[in-house]
Design a protein around this motif. Structure first.
Motif, PDB file in Angstrom:
ATOM      1  N   VAL A  44      -2.401   1.828  -5.352  1.00  0.00           N
ATOM      2  CA  VAL A  44      -3.085   3.569  -5.220  1.00  0.00           C
ATOM      3  C   VAL A  44      -1.862   4.538  -3.725  1.00  0.00           C
ATOM      4  O   VAL A  44      -1.483   5.566  -4.595  1.00  0.00           O
ATOM      5  N   GLU A  45      -1.304   3.374  -2.996  1.00  0.00           N
ATOM      6  CA  GLU A  45       0.357   3.859  -2.724  1.00  0.00           C
ATOM      7  C   GLU A  45       1.273   2.901  -1.690  1.00  0.00           C
ATOM      8  O   GLU A  45       0.491   1.772  -2.051  1.00  0.00           O
ATOM      9  N   ARG A  46       2.004   3.824  -1.315  1.00  0.00           N
ATOM     10  CA  ARG A  46       3.297   3.225  -1.310  1.00  0.00           C
ATOM     11  C   ARG A  46       3.727   3.697   0.008  1.00  0.00           C
ATOM     12  O   ARG A  46       4.593   5.144   0.203  1.00  0.00           O
ATOM     13  N   ARG A  47       4.278   2.705   0.862  1.00  0.00           N
ATOM     14  CA  ARG A  47       4.954   3.657   1.616  1.00  0.00           C
ATOM     15  C   ARG A  47       6.108   2.532   2.198  1.00  0.00           C
ATOM     16  O   ARG A  47       5.501   1.116   2.726  1.00  0.00           O
ATOM     17  N   GLY A  48       7.376   2.771   2.210  1.00  0.00           N
ATOM     18  CA  GLY A  48       8.198   1.843   2.102  1.00  0.00           C
ATOM     19  C   GLY A  48       7.768   0.594   1.093  1.00  0.00           C
ATOM     20  O   GLY A  48       6.812  -0.192  -0.147  1.00  0.00           O
ATOM     21  N   ASP A  49       7.970  -1.030   1.696  1.00  0.00           N
ATOM     22  CA  ASP A  49       7.572  -2.116   1.355  1.00  0.00           C
ATOM     23  C   ASP A  49       5.884  -2.073   1.698  1.00  0.00           C
ATOM     24  O   ASP A  49       5.639  -3.117   0.109  1.00  0.00           O
ATOM     25  N   TRP A  50       5.248  -1.641   1.971  1.00  0.00           N
ATOM     26  CA  TRP A  50       3.558  -1.810   2.108  1.00  0.00           C
ATOM     27  C   TRP A  50       2.809  -1.253   0.859  1.00  0.00           C
ATOM     28  O   TRP A  50       3.408   0.040   0.697  1.00  0.00           O
ATOM     29  N   GLY A  51       1.733  -1.721   0.423  1.00  0.00           N
ATOM     30  CA  GLY A  51       1.583  -0.742  -0.935  1.00  0.00           C
ATOM     31  C   GLY A  51       0.137  -0.950  -0.399  1.00  0.00           C
ATOM     32  O   GLY A  51      -0.588  -2.012  -0.294  1.00  0.00           O
ATOM     33  N   TYR A  52      -0.863   0.099  -0.813  1.00  0.00           N
ATOM     34  CA  TYR A  52      -2.122   0.152  -0.437  1.00  0.00           C
ATOM     35  C   TYR A  52      -2.854  -0.539  -1.790  1.00  0.00           C
ATOM     36  O   TYR A  52      -2.956   0.595  -2.760  1.00  0.00           O
ATOM     37  N   ILE A  53      -3.774  -1.426  -2.162  1.00  0.00           N
ATOM     38  CA  ILE A  53      -4.645  -1.588  -3.160  1.00  0.00           C
ATOM     39  C   ILE A  53      -6.195  -1.330  -3.381  1.00  0.00           C
ATOM     40  O   ILE A  53      -6.264  -1.195  -2.172  1.00  0.00           O
ATOM     41  N   ARG A  54      -6.078  -1.202  -4.318  1.00  0.00           N
ATOM     42  CA  ARG A  54      -8.184  -0.718  -4.341  1.00  0.00           C
ATOM     43  C   ARG A  54      -8.209  -2.396  -5.747  1.00  0.00           C
ATOM     44  O   ARG A  54      -7.602  -2.521  -6.643  1.00  0.00           O
ATOM     45  N   CYS A  55      -9.707  -3.193  -4.852  1.00  0.00           N
ATOM     46  CA  CYS A  55     -10.174  -3.996  -5.993  1.00  0.00           C
ATOM     47  C   CYS A  55     -10.548  -3.533  -7.160  1.00  0.00           C
ATOM     48  O   CYS A  55     -11.822  -2.221  -6.821  1.00  0.00           O
ATOM     49  N   SER A  56     -11.053  -3.838  -7.611  1.00  0.00           N
ATOM     50  CA  SER A  56     -12.665  -3.599  -8.172  1.00  0.00           C
ATOM     51  C   SER A  56     -13.979  -3.601  -8.177  1.00  0.00           C
ATOM     52  O   SER A  56     -15.066  -2.389  -8.856  1.00  0.00           O
ATOM     53  N   ASN A  57     -14.091  -4.246  -7.387  1.00  0.00           N
ATOM     54  CA  ASN A  57     -15.860  -4.475  -6.593  1.00  0.00           C
ATOM     55  C   ASN A  57     -15.398  -3.657  -5.000  1.00  0.00           C
ATOM     56  O   ASN A  57     -15.927  -2.845  -4.675  1.00  0.00           O
ATOM     57  N   GLY A  58     -14.217  -2.640  -4.867  1.00  0.00           N
ATOM     58  CA  GLY A  58     -14.064  -1.297  -3.865  1.00  0.00           C
ATOM     59  C   GLY A  58     -13.421  -1.771  -2.649  1.00  0.00           C
ATOM     60  O   GLY A  58     -13.001  -0.229  -2.221  1.00  0.00           O
ATOM     61  N   TRP A  59     -12.868  -2.772  -2.554  1.00  0.00           N
ATOM     62  CA  TRP A  59     -12.781  -3.174  -1.373  1.00  0.00           C
ATOM     63  C   TRP A  59     -11.025  -2.792  -1.567  1.00  0.00           C
ATOM     64  O   TRP A  59     -10.187  -2.920  -2.804  1.00  0.00           O
ATOM     65  N   ALA A  60     -10.246  -2.838  -0.696  1.00  0.00           N
ATOM     66  CA  ALA A  60      -8.777  -1.876  -0.322  1.00  0.00           C
ATOM     67  C   ALA A  60      -8.499  -3.189   0.749  1.00  0.00           C
ATOM     68  O   ALA A  60      -9.022  -3.519   1.368  1.00  0.00           O
ATOM     69  N   ALA A  61      -6.838  -3.055   0.591  1.00  0.00           N
ATOM     70  CA  ALA A  61      -6.210  -3.820   2.155  1.00  0.00           C
ATOM     71  C   ALA A  61      -4.615  -2.943   1.848  1.00  0.00           C
ATOM     72  O   ALA A  61      -4.043  -2.119   0.759  1.00  0.00           O
ATOM     73  N   TRP A  62      -3.914  -3.632   2.693  1.00  0.00           N
ATOM     74  CA  TRP A  62      -2.812  -2.859   2.923  1.00  0.00           C
ATOM     75  C   TRP A  62      -1.876  -4.681   1.835  1.00  0.00           C
ATOM     76  O   TRP A  62      -2.623  -5.620   2.644  1.00  0.00           O
ATOM     77  N   VAL A  63      -0.591  -4.339   1.498  1.00  0.00           N
ATOM     78  CA  VAL A  63       0.259  -5.959   0.531  1.00  0.00           C
ATOM     79  C   VAL A  63       1.213  -5.061   1.000  1.00  0.00           C
ATOM     80  O   VAL A  63       2.353  -4.318   1.266  1.00  0.00           O
ATOM     81  N   ASP A  64       2.210  -6.253   0.672  1.00  0.00           N
ATOM     82  CA  ASP A  64       2.638  -6.506   0.395  1.00  0.00           C
ATOM     83  C   ASP A  64       3.788  -5.546  -1.079  1.00  0.00           C
ATOM     84  O   ASP A  64       3.502  -6.827  -2.206  1.00  0.00           O
ATOM     85  N   SER A  65       3.876  -5.304  -1.241  1.00  0.00           N
ATOM     86  CA  SER A  65       3.899  -4.120  -1.929  1.00  0.00           C
ATOM     87  C   SER A  65       5.163  -5.188  -2.995  1.00  0.00           C
ATOM     88  O   SER A  65       4.723  -5.108  -4.927  1.00  0.00           O
ATOM     89  N   ARG A  66       6.154  -5.288  -2.870  1.00  0.00           N
ATOM     90  CA  ARG A  66       7.335  -6.522  -3.341  1.00  0.00           C
ATOM     91  C   ARG A  66       6.622  -7.339  -4.044  1.00  0.00           C
ATOM     92  O   ARG A  66       7.316  -7.697  -5.445  1.00  0.00           O
TER      93      ARG A  66
END
Length: 183
Positions: A44-66
């Motif tokens: 959904v969004e990137r901040r540097g190497d961080w990525g904000y992701i959303r899963c099919s069940n609506g759960w969301a978190a930040w990950v290392d987008s690389r």
């Protein structure tokens, strides 16, 4: 790159073969539950190497987008020449896996199983389904792959099968594969 979430879930990436850690915020001090291997996610969004992701069940978190593996913008075309298999057997397998998990949860809640018994009973059980109208993404544990289906046939979408070359992690990298019709 920032993208506002749309009205429905559309996977843009999959989690790499070894899974990946996740965080409540783009801060390494706030870890949450790690993500499973080959889980489809929407970046959904990137901040540097961080990525904000959303899963099919609506759960969301930040990950290392690389670490995320990009999937094609659109599902593989299924035009009658490239479908690889009938979706019904794989759907039946998914139904059975869900029924087995449901039974284990019920037995855990009823005290028939303890935590160790539940863990043993569900070890190795893998299930993944995303349905969006006529489109379906289904995890095929026998082939270690995600497939895309249109209700009539399935086409490989992503796989964690070993590939040649080692990136130094000791794990085979996830790779995308083209539909049969494009090979």
């Amino acid at each position: 790159m920032s993208r506002a979430p749309g009205p429905g879930f559309r996977p843009t990436h999959v989690v790499p073969r070894g899974g990946t850690p996740a965080w409540e915020s783009p801060d390494p001090a706030r870890p949450t539950v790690p993500l499973d291997p080959l889980l489809p996610v929407e970046l959904v969004e990137r901040r540097g190497d961080w990525g904000y992701i959303r899963c099919s069940n609506g759960w969301a978190a930040w990950v290392d987008s690389r670490r995320l593996v990009a999937v094609p913008d659109d599902p593989p075309a299924v035009d009658g020449t490239g479908g690889t298999s009938d979706p019904l057997p794989l759907l039946a397998h998914a139904e059975q896996a869900l029924a087995d998990y449901r039974t284990a949860v019920r037995e855990l809640a009823d005290g028939v199983l303890d935590g160790e018994g539940f863990e043993e009973r569900t070890r190795g059980l893998r299930l993944g389904i995303v349905v969006d109208g006529e489109s379906m993404w289904l995890y095929d544990p026998g082939e270690s792959r995600w497939v895309y289906g249109d209700g009539r046939r399935l086409t490989t979408y992503a796989t964690d099968r070993a590939v040649t070359g080692d990136d130094g992690t000791g794990q085979a990298p996830t790779r995308l594969v083209a539909p049969e019709s494009e090979r």
